[in-house]
Write a protein that holds these residues in place. Structure first.
Motif, PDB file in Angstrom:
ATOM      1  N   GLU A 287     -13.976 -16.525  -0.778  1.00 33.39           N
ATOM      2  CA  GLU A 287     -14.617 -16.089   0.393  1.00 33.39           C
ATOM      3  C   GLU A 287     -13.623 -15.370   1.196  1.00 33.39           C
ATOM      4  OE1 GLU A 287     -15.964 -19.360   2.523  1.00 33.39           O
ATOM      5  OE2 GLU A 287     -17.607 -19.691   0.924  1.00 33.39           O
ATOM      6  N   SER A 288     -12.911 -14.197   0.280  1.00 34.31           N
ATOM      7  CA  SER A 288     -11.764 -13.394   1.130  1.00 34.31           C
ATOM      8  C   SER A 288     -12.173 -11.852   1.071  1.00 34.31           C
ATOM      9  CB  SER A 288     -10.517 -13.647   0.466  1.00 34.31           C
ATOM     10  OG  SER A 288     -10.193 -14.976   0.821  1.00 34.31           O
ATOM     11  N   ALA A 289     -13.470 -11.712   0.462  1.00 42.31           N
ATOM     12  CA  ALA A 289     -13.900 -10.263   0.247  1.00 42.31           C
ATOM     13  C   ALA A 289     -13.486  -9.365   1.377  1.00 42.31           C
ATOM     14  CB  ALA A 289     -15.242 -10.186  -0.005  1.00 42.31           C
ATOM     15  N   HIS A 290     -13.507  -9.826   2.643  1.00 41.72           N
ATOM     16  CA  HIS A 290     -13.531  -8.950   3.879  1.00 41.72           C
ATOM     17  C   HIS A 290     -12.163  -8.106   3.813  1.00 41.72           C
ATOM     18  CE1 HIS A 290     -11.646 -12.719   4.913  1.00 41.72           C
ATOM     19  NE2 HIS A 290     -11.061 -12.120   5.696  1.00 41.72           N
ATOM     20  N   HIS A 291     -11.219  -8.797   3.181  1.00 36.99           N
ATOM     21  CA  HIS A 291     -10.051  -7.935   2.912  1.00 36.99           C
ATOM     22  C   HIS A 291     -10.085  -6.738   2.031  1.00 36.99           C
ATOM     23  CE1 HIS A 291      -7.356 -10.877   5.210  1.00 36.99           C
ATOM     24  NE2 HIS A 291      -7.939 -11.880   4.344  1.00 36.99           N
ATOM     25  N   PHE A 292     -11.327  -6.586   1.395  1.00 38.43           N
ATOM     26  CA  PHE A 292     -11.349  -5.567   0.333  1.00 38.43           C
ATOM     27  C   PHE A 292     -12.723  -4.641   0.607  1.00 38.43           C
ATOM     28  CE2 PHE A 292      -9.270  -9.059  -1.529  1.00 38.43           C
ATOM     29  CZ  PHE A 292      -8.452  -8.414  -2.250  1.00 38.43           C
ATOM     30  N   ASP A 293     -13.154  -4.707   1.912  1.00 42.43           N
ATOM     31  CA  ASP A 293     -14.378  -4.185   2.290  1.00 42.43           C
ATOM     32  C   ASP A 293     -14.596  -2.724   1.875  1.00 42.43           C
ATOM     33  OD1 ASP A 293     -15.355  -6.284   3.720  1.00 42.43           O
ATOM     34  OD2 ASP A 293     -14.732  -5.724   5.693  1.00 42.43           O
ATOM     35  N   GLU A 294     -13.507  -1.889   2.046  1.00 41.14           N
ATOM     36  CA  GLU A 294     -13.707  -0.507   1.762  1.00 41.14           C
ATOM     37  C   GLU A 294     -13.726  -0.326   0.249  1.00 41.14           C
ATOM     38  OE1 GLU A 294     -13.671   3.745   2.370  1.00 41.14           O
ATOM     39  OE2 GLU A 294     -13.719   2.045   4.047  1.00 41.14           O
ATOM     40  N   CYS A 295     -13.515  -1.061  -0.484  1.00 37.34           N
ATOM     41  CA  CYS A 295     -13.424  -1.032  -1.721  1.00 37.34           C
ATOM     42  C   CYS A 295     -14.636  -1.426  -2.632  1.00 37.34           C
ATOM     43  CB  CYS A 295     -12.127  -1.322  -2.551  1.00 37.34           C
ATOM     44  SG  CYS A 295     -10.707  -0.759  -2.414  1.00 37.34           S
ATOM     45  N   LEU A 296     -15.416  -2.069  -1.485  1.00 44.72           N
ATOM     46  CA  LEU A 296     -16.797  -2.665  -2.160  1.00 44.72           C
ATOM     47  C   LEU A 296     -17.913  -1.442  -1.868  1.00 44.72           C
ATOM     48  CD1 LEU A 296     -16.601  -6.090  -0.252  1.00 44.72           C
ATOM     49  CD2 LEU A 296     -16.409  -5.602  -2.488  1.00 44.72           C
ATOM     50  N   LYS A 297     -17.497  -0.429  -1.352  1.00 44.25           N
ATOM     51  CA  LYS A 297     -18.438   0.822  -1.318  1.00 44.25           C
ATOM     52  C   LYS A 297     -18.937   1.418  -2.787  1.00 44.25           C
ATOM     53  CE  LYS A 297     -17.209   1.753   3.357  1.00 44.25           C
ATOM     54  NZ  LYS A 297     -16.561   2.900   4.311  1.00 44.25           N
ATOM     55  N   SER A 298     -20.221   1.666  -2.900  1.00 44.44           N
ATOM     56  CA  SER A 298     -20.531   2.009  -4.219  1.00 44.44           C
ATOM     57  C   SER A 298     -19.761   3.483  -4.696  1.00 44.44           C
ATOM     58  CB  SER A 298     -21.872   2.253  -4.253  1.00 44.44           C
ATOM     59  OG  SER A 298     -22.497   3.204  -2.878  1.00 44.44           O
ATOM     60  N   LYS A 299     -19.499   4.046  -3.560  1.00 44.43           N
ATOM     61  CA  LYS A 299     -18.925   5.555  -4.053  1.00 44.43           C
ATOM     62  C   LYS A 299     -17.285   5.360  -4.744  1.00 44.43           C
ATOM     63  CE  LYS A 299     -16.139   6.258   0.479  1.00 44.43           C
ATOM     64  NZ  LYS A 299     -16.030   7.321   1.721  1.00 44.43           N
ATOM     65  N   TYR A 300     -16.845   3.988  -4.655  1.00 39.49           N
ATOM     66  CA  TYR A 300     -15.631   3.760  -5.354  1.00 39.49           C
ATOM     67  C   TYR A 300     -15.682   3.139  -6.609  1.00 39.49           C
ATOM     68  CZ  TYR A 300     -13.259   4.917  -0.988  1.00 39.49           C
ATOM     69  OH  TYR A 300     -12.843   5.538   0.199  1.00 39.49           O
ATOM     70  N   ASP A 301     -17.103   3.172  -7.223  1.00 42.35           N
ATOM     71  CA  ASP A 301     -17.290   2.634  -8.272  1.00 42.35           C
ATOM     72  C   ASP A 301     -16.996   3.667  -9.465  1.00 42.35           C
ATOM     73  OD1 ASP A 301     -17.930   0.831 -10.396  1.00 42.35           O
ATOM     74  OD2 ASP A 301     -20.313   1.186 -10.182  1.00 42.35           O
ATOM     75  N   VAL A 302     -15.897   3.806  -9.711  1.00 46.44           N
ATOM     76  CA  VAL A 302     -15.294   5.080 -10.596  1.00 46.44           C
ATOM     77  C   VAL A 302     -14.046   4.648 -11.211  1.00 46.44           C
ATOM     78  CG1 VAL A 302     -14.535   7.335 -10.760  1.00 46.44           C
ATOM     79  CG2 VAL A 302     -16.124   6.824  -9.009  1.00 46.44           C
ATOM     80  N   PRO A 303     -13.855   4.536 -12.632  1.00 39.87           N
ATOM     81  CA  PRO A 303     -12.765   4.126 -13.449  1.00 39.87           C
ATOM     82  C   PRO A 303     -11.459   4.751 -13.001  1.00 39.87           C
ATOM     83  CG  PRO A 303     -14.055   5.227 -14.901  1.00 39.87           C
ATOM     84  CD  PRO A 303     -14.919   5.058 -13.481  1.00 39.87           C
ATOM     85  N   ALA A 304     -10.553   4.350 -13.027  1.00 40.94           N
ATOM     86  CA  ALA A 304      -9.216   4.829 -12.601  1.00 40.94           C
ATOM     87  C   ALA A 304      -8.833   5.914 -13.617  1.00 40.94           C
ATOM     88  CB  ALA A 304      -8.143   3.728 -12.861  1.00 40.94           C
ATOM     89  N   LYS A 305      -9.250   6.015 -14.697  1.00 42.67           N
ATOM     90  CA  LYS A 305      -8.746   7.142 -15.757  1.00 42.67           C
ATOM     91  C   LYS A 305      -9.356   8.177 -15.385  1.00 42.67           C
ATOM     92  CE  LYS A 305     -12.304   5.422 -19.062  1.00 42.67           C
ATOM     93  NZ  LYS A 305     -13.400   6.541 -18.652  1.00 42.67           N
ATOM     94  N   ASP A 306     -10.567   8.051 -14.460  1.00 45.24           N
ATOM     95  CA  ASP A 306     -11.184   9.650 -14.042  1.00 45.24           C
ATOM     96  C   ASP A 306     -10.187  10.249 -12.910  1.00 45.24           C
ATOM     97  OD1 ASP A 306     -13.099   8.932 -15.729  1.00 45.24           O
ATOM     98  OD2 ASP A 306     -14.685   8.656 -14.176  1.00 45.24           O
ATOM     99  N   TYR A 307      -9.461   9.302 -12.324  1.00 46.36           N
ATOM    100  CA  TYR A 307      -8.473   9.978 -11.307  1.00 46.36           C
ATOM    101  C   TYR A 307      -7.127  10.259 -11.847  1.00 46.36           C
ATOM    102  CZ  TYR A 307     -11.480   7.901  -7.697  1.00 46.36           C
ATOM    103  OH  TYR A 307     -12.834   7.523  -6.913  1.00 46.36           O
ATOM    104  N   CYS A 308      -7.005   9.703 -13.036  1.00 49.32           N
ATOM    105  CA  CYS A 308      -5.485   9.808 -13.650  1.00 49.32           C
ATOM    106  C   CYS A 308      -5.810  10.162 -15.053  1.00 49.32           C
ATOM    107  CB  CYS A 308      -4.610   8.660 -13.316  1.00 49.32           C
ATOM    108  SG  CYS A 308      -4.297   8.372 -11.551  1.00 49.32           S
ATOM    109  N   PRO A 309      -6.394  11.421 -15.356  1.00 49.41           N
ATOM    110  CA  PRO A 309      -6.736  11.546 -16.960  1.00 49.41           C
ATOM    111  C   PRO A 309      -5.543  11.768 -17.815  1.00 49.41           C
ATOM    112  CG  PRO A 309      -6.781  13.610 -15.592  1.00 49.41           C
ATOM    113  CD  PRO A 309      -6.885  12.384 -14.526  1.00 49.41           C
ATOM    114  N   GLN A 310      -4.464  11.902 -17.174  1.00 55.67           N
ATOM    115  CA  GLN A 310      -3.151  12.047 -18.012  1.00 55.67           C
ATOM    116  C   GLN A 310      -2.732  10.553 -18.563  1.00 55.67           C
ATOM    117  OE1 GLN A 310      -3.353  12.504 -14.776  1.00 55.67           O
ATOM    118  NE2 GLN A 310      -1.315  11.875 -13.738  1.00 55.67           N
ATOM    119  N   ASP A 311      -3.384   9.654 -17.863  1.00 57.43           N
ATOM    120  CA  ASP A 311      -3.077   8.086 -18.449  1.00 57.43           C
ATOM    121  C   ASP A 311      -4.013   7.544 -19.474  1.00 57.43           C
ATOM    122  OD1 ASP A 311      -1.036   8.099 -16.397  1.00 57.43           O
ATOM    123  OD2 ASP A 311      -2.340   7.138 -14.755  1.00 57.43           O
ATOM    124  N   ARG A 312      -4.934   8.441 -19.795  1.00 63.78           N
ATOM    125  CA  ARG A 312      -5.791   8.051 -20.981  1.00 63.78           C
ATOM    126  C   ARG A 312      -5.100   8.009 -22.136  1.00 63.78           C
ATOM    127  NH1 ARG A 312     -11.068  12.070 -19.673  1.00 63.78           N
ATOM    128  NH2 ARG A 312     -11.451  11.131 -17.590  1.00 63.78           N
TER     129      ARG A 312
END
Length: 312
Positions: A287-312
């Motif tokens: 019950e500590s999800a309030h510490h992660f509120d911003e990241c719960l937004k649907s706009k952030y449902d993107v894999p990290a590799k899409d931000y850092c393609p050089q890491d693929r």
């Protein structure tokens, strides 16, 4: 499977470096590099870096008493195990193996805070002036408003009197991807928990100082009066008055296109890493999800590799 290992106490132990003088051995062999953004909680980053490195007197920032005066709590706090432990050095070797960390603050809040910090190069030309005219003159200074965080990630001095060129922010984003860790000041606990999910810090014992707790030796963490914060009536009056009434935020955004582009990218990458780390599920369980509120937004449902393609 079947093998056991013990997490190291700090990076120095993890790398097998002998416990010798910070000033001598550490100066030759830094184990971590800090990218300390002015008015971006750089003192706290110094405290974190010293704790992760294994410097003596955990709970304090790096400083040199004879240079920093009363802002330096005690002698012997300079630690050579930490590169850029003082000052605001930039990222000159983004692909080196040295672990590099930073933290990001909303560019508007950072610039506003700098306006009321009447020391050094932040705003020495308008000392004691908190009027709208002084604020607009402050923002006209190319050094403070034209992408200092972007410049730092490009390997330039943060207050270099030059413009960020088209395309350079994409290089800064790539370099952000290469850091061992970065945190977001608006999500402090989530940032600290993510730190220990990232290599090489996932091989360390969590240090209490990183979580703003007293170190194991029982000493106290740095006193609040040594931290540079804007908490006074002059600051509050300006923020609640002219800054809102005359469109201060809108003015800052219009003058800092690249910086806000980088900041938005940082949020996306940060939340992608949070989601992939499993911390969201762990937080929900307790019950500590309030510490992660911003990241719960649907706009952030993107894999990290899409931000850092050089890491693929």
């Amino acid at each position: 499977y079947g093998q056991s290992f013990t997490h190291a106490r700090d990076l120095r132990k993890l790398l097998g470096l002998n416990e010798t003088s910070d000033r001598v051995e550490g100066a030759k062999t830094p184990v971590i590099q800090l990218l300390r953004m002015p008015k971006g909680a750089s003192t706290h980053l110094s405290i974190t870096g010293r704790a992760l490195a294994g410097c003596s007197h955990p709970g304090y920032p790096c400083c040199i008493k004879k240079h920093d005066g009363e802002m330096c709590p005690k002698e012997g706090l300079f630690c050579g195990w930490v590169k850029n432990c003082v000052g605001h050095g930039s990222l000159h070797e983004p692909t080196s193996s040295l672990a590099k960390i930073t933290q990001l603050r909303n560019p508007a809040e950072r610039l506003l805070s700098g306006f009321f910090y009447w020391e050094s190069v932040h705003n020495k030309h308008h000392k004691g002036c908190a009027t709208w005219q002084c604020f607009t003159e402050y923002l006209s200074d190319m050094r403070v408003r034209n992408g200092p965080m972007t410049k730092m990630l490009l390997g330039r001095y943060v207050y270099h009197n030059s413009k960020v060129k088209p395309g350079e922010v994409e290089i800064a984003k790539q370099n952000l991807c290469r850091l061992a860790w970065f945190g977001m000041l608006d999500m402090p606990l989530a940032s600290k928990l993510l730190l220990y999910e990232q290599d090489p810090f996932n091989r360390l014992q969590p240090h209490p100082v990183v979580f703003d707790l007293p170190p194991d030796d029982g000493s106290i963490v740095i006193e609040s009066h040594h931290l540079r914060k804007n908490i006074n009536s002059t600051y509050d009056d300006f923020v609640k008055g002219d800054y809102i009434d005359k469109g201060g935020l809108e003015l800052i955004v219009s003058l800092n296109e690249y910086e806000f582009d980088l900041y938005a990218f940082s949020w996306g990458l940060f939340c992608a890493r949070i989601r992939e780390s499993g911390l969201l599920q762990y937080a929900d369980k307790f019950e500590s999800a309030h510490h992660f509120d911003e990241c719960l937004k649907s706009k952030y449902d993107v894999p990290a590799k899409d931000y850092c393609p050089q890491d693929r």
